[in-house]
Design a protein around this motif. Structure first.
Motif, PDB file in Angstrom:
ATOM      1  N   THR A   1       0.860  -1.181   0.000  1.00  0.00           N
ATOM      2  CA  THR A   1       0.000   0.000   0.000  1.00  0.00           C
ATOM      3  C   THR A   1       0.894   1.227   0.000  1.00  0.00           C
ATOM      4  OG1 THR A   1      -0.112   0.341   2.404  1.00  0.00           O
ATOM      5  CG2 THR A   1      -1.649  -1.264   1.457  1.00  0.00           C
ATOM      6  N   ASP A   2       0.300   2.407  -0.142  1.00  0.00           N
ATOM      7  CA  ASP A   2       1.082   3.646  -0.103  1.00  0.00           C
ATOM      8  C   ASP A   2       1.677   3.897   1.280  1.00  0.00           C
ATOM      9  OD1 ASP A   2       0.287   4.035  -2.726  1.00  0.00           O
ATOM     10  OD2 ASP A   2      -1.324   5.445  -2.205  1.00  0.00           O
ATOM     11  N   PHE A   3       1.086   3.304   2.307  1.00  0.00           N
ATOM     12  CA  PHE A   3       1.491   3.604   3.682  1.00  0.00           C
ATOM     13  C   PHE A   3       2.226   2.448   4.353  1.00  0.00           C
ATOM     14  CE2 PHE A   3      -2.942   2.385   3.386  1.00  0.00           C
ATOM     15  CZ  PHE A   3      -3.062   1.333   4.281  1.00  0.00           C
ATOM     16  N   GLY A   4       2.581   1.435   3.570  1.00  0.00           N
ATOM     17  CA  GLY A   4       3.353   0.330   4.118  1.00  0.00           C
ATOM     18  C   GLY A   4       3.064  -0.959   3.379  1.00  0.00           C
ATOM     19  N   SER A   5       3.885  -1.953   3.624  1.00  0.00           N
ATOM     20  CA  SER A   5       3.682  -3.260   2.992  1.00  0.00           C
ATOM     21  C   SER A   5       3.928  -4.359   4.008  1.00  0.00           C
ATOM     22  CB  SER A   5       4.612  -3.431   1.786  1.00  0.00           C
ATOM     23  OG  SER A   5       5.965  -3.445   2.200  1.00  0.00           O
ATOM     24  N   ILE A   6       3.371  -5.531   3.717  1.00  0.00           N
ATOM     25  CA  ILE A   6       3.543  -6.680   4.602  1.00  0.00           C
ATOM     26  C   ILE A   6       3.811  -7.922   3.764  1.00  0.00           C
ATOM     27  CG2 ILE A   6       1.023  -7.024   4.703  1.00  0.00           C
ATOM     28  CD1 ILE A   6       1.451  -8.166   7.547  1.00  0.00           C
ATOM     29  N   VAL A   7       4.775  -8.701   4.213  1.00  0.00           N
ATOM     30  CA  VAL A   7       5.093  -9.998   3.601  1.00  0.00           C
ATOM     31  C   VAL A   7       4.663 -11.077   4.583  1.00  0.00           C
ATOM     32  CG1 VAL A   7       6.901 -11.500   2.704  1.00  0.00           C
ATOM     33  CG2 VAL A   7       7.075  -9.021   2.384  1.00  0.00           C
ATOM     34  N   ILE A   8       3.776 -11.961   4.116  1.00  0.00           N
ATOM     35  CA  ILE A   8       3.339 -13.096   4.942  1.00  0.00           C
ATOM     36  C   ILE A   8       3.890 -14.351   4.287  1.00  0.00           C
ATOM     37  CG2 ILE A   8       1.395 -14.257   6.012  1.00  0.00           C
ATOM     38  CD1 ILE A   8      -0.277 -11.775   5.540  1.00  0.00           C
ATOM     39  N   PRO A   9       4.963 -14.909   4.818  1.00  0.00           N
ATOM     40  CA  PRO A   9       5.557 -16.099   4.188  1.00  0.00           C
ATOM     41  C   PRO A   9       4.600 -17.278   4.245  1.00  0.00           C
ATOM     42  CG  PRO A   9       6.585 -15.669   6.299  1.00  0.00           C
ATOM     43  CD  PRO A   9       5.677 -14.512   6.037  1.00  0.00           C
ATOM     44  N   ASN A  10       4.814 -18.228   3.362  1.00  0.00           N
ATOM     45  CA  ASN A  10       3.903 -19.350   3.277  1.00  0.00           C
ATOM     46  C   ASN A  10       3.799 -20.120   4.594  1.00  0.00           C
ATOM     47  OD1 ASN A  10       3.241 -22.413   2.291  1.00  0.00           O
ATOM     48  ND2 ASN A  10       2.264 -20.861   0.993  1.00  0.00           N
ATOM     49  N   ALA A  11       4.915 -20.214   5.317  1.00  0.00           N
ATOM     50  CA  ALA A  11       4.877 -20.926   6.601  1.00  0.00           C
ATOM     51  C   ALA A  11       3.924 -20.241   7.572  1.00  0.00           C
ATOM     52  CB  ALA A  11       6.282 -20.997   7.199  1.00  0.00           C
ATOM     53  N   ALA A  12       3.900 -18.895   7.555  1.00  0.00           N
ATOM     54  CA  ALA A  12       2.969 -18.160   8.415  1.00  0.00           C
ATOM     55  C   ALA A  12       1.533 -18.360   7.951  1.00  0.00           C
ATOM     56  CB  ALA A  12       3.332 -16.682   8.433  1.00  0.00           C
ATOM     57  N   LEU A  13       1.325 -18.379   6.624  1.00  0.00           N
ATOM     58  CA  LEU A  13      -0.016 -18.630   6.097  1.00  0.00           C
ATOM     59  C   LEU A  13      -0.534 -19.995   6.559  1.00  0.00           C
ATOM     60  CD1 LEU A  13       0.458 -17.325   2.443  1.00  0.00           C
ATOM     61  CD2 LEU A  13      -0.948 -16.259   4.221  1.00  0.00           C
ATOM     62  N   GLN A  14       0.337 -20.989   6.527  1.00  0.00           N
ATOM     63  CA  GLN A  14      -0.083 -22.332   6.946  1.00  0.00           C
ATOM     64  C   GLN A  14      -0.395 -22.368   8.442  1.00  0.00           C
ATOM     65  OE1 GLN A  14      -0.844 -24.425   4.580  1.00  0.00           O
ATOM     66  NE2 GLN A  14      -0.008 -22.931   3.116  1.00  0.00           N
ATOM     67  N   ALA A  15       0.372 -21.608   9.231  1.00  0.00           N
ATOM     68  CA  ALA A  15       0.103 -21.537  10.673  1.00  0.00           C
ATOM     69  C   ALA A  15      -1.243 -20.865  10.930  1.00  0.00           C
ATOM     70  CB  ALA A  15       1.237 -20.783  11.378  1.00  0.00           C
ATOM     71  N   ILE A  16      -1.544 -19.797  10.176  1.00  0.00           N
ATOM     72  CA  ILE A  16      -2.831 -19.113  10.312  1.00  0.00           C
ATOM     73  C   ILE A  16      -3.970 -20.043   9.903  1.00  0.00           C
ATOM     74  CG2 ILE A  16      -4.247 -17.233   9.349  1.00  0.00           C
ATOM     75  CD1 ILE A  16      -1.595 -15.612   9.151  1.00  0.00           C
TER      76      ILE A  16
END
Length: 222
Positions: free
Chosen positions: A79-94
């Motif tokens: 986004t214009d105000f920041g970015s976030i990287v969610i690695p696949n391992a975190a996606l699987q944990a979620i």
């Protein structure tokens, strides 16, 4: 008989997914809502191992995406105000904790990254073994030093400084094991006994993060 008013088309904005321009509907509050099906994921995936979503000109964005359909991809939201990287391992944990649909609402005015469950209630993701990476923009004002720009996690009225977040080329990038609210601020300290000291930048770094605070009389060492 009465006449039926024509249905107004939904308001949309353009977003970019892996280089492709896609329409996203605006919710009642003006937030772009990105809700994707398995076929959408297949259509926009490019085999790079990263599912990139870029939203410009908006103060918030709502994401609803089936984690299982991402395969081994990491998810990156810009986004214009920041970015976030969610690695696949975190996606699987979620997914293991809260089900297959990832629900995030990212908002400006601090960088808020709440994770929602099936009932749209905010829940906590806290897994230091599978951290998220957040990048926030910051413009140095005149006289400010890069070493004194710090990132914090906000919890009510309490700010917890993230000691390893470092400013570089207009932004600060840091990893965090949890969703929540994050911000940047300038926390430069002044000490009368270190002017011209060869380690001034190192001292500025640790004192901005309040690892060392000096002796309380305006001096650090004496």
């Amino acid at each position: 008989g009465g006449t039926t008013a024509p249905t107004q088309p939904a308001k949309t904005v353009d977003i970019i997914i892996n280089g492709q321009t896609v329409k996203a509907e605006l919710g009642a509050d003006g937030t772009p809502t990105l809700t994707y099906t398995a076929s959408d994921i297949g259509k926009y995936s490019d085999g790079s191992g990263v599912f990139n979503i870029t939203v410009s000109g908006q103060d918030s964005v709502s994401i609803n995406i089936p984690i299982g359909e991402l395969g081994d991809d990491d998810l990156v939201i810009h986004t214009d105000f920041g970015s976030i990287v969610i690695p696949n391992a975190a996606l699987q944990a979620i997914k293991e904790l809260y089900g297959d649909t990832l629900r995030l609402v990212i908002t400006k005015s601090s960088f808020k990254v709440p994770l929602l469950d099936n009932s749209k209630k905010e829940v906590a993701y806290n897994d230091p073994a599978n951290p998220l990476t957040i990048t926030l923009p910051y413009t140095l004002a005149a006289g400010q030093k890069a070493v004194a720009v710090v990132a914090v996690k906000k919890d009510g009225n309490r700010n917890s400084i993230l000691p390893f977040a470092v400013y570089e080329k207009g932004s600060v990038t840091f990893t965090t094991g949890s969703t929540g609210t994050y911000d940047l601020f300038y926390n430069g300290k002044s000490f009368s006994d270190i002017g011209g000291h060869w380690a001034a930048d190192y001292i500025g770094f640790v004192t901005a993060r309040e690892i060392f605070n000096g002796n309380g009389n305006g001096c650090l060492l004496s």
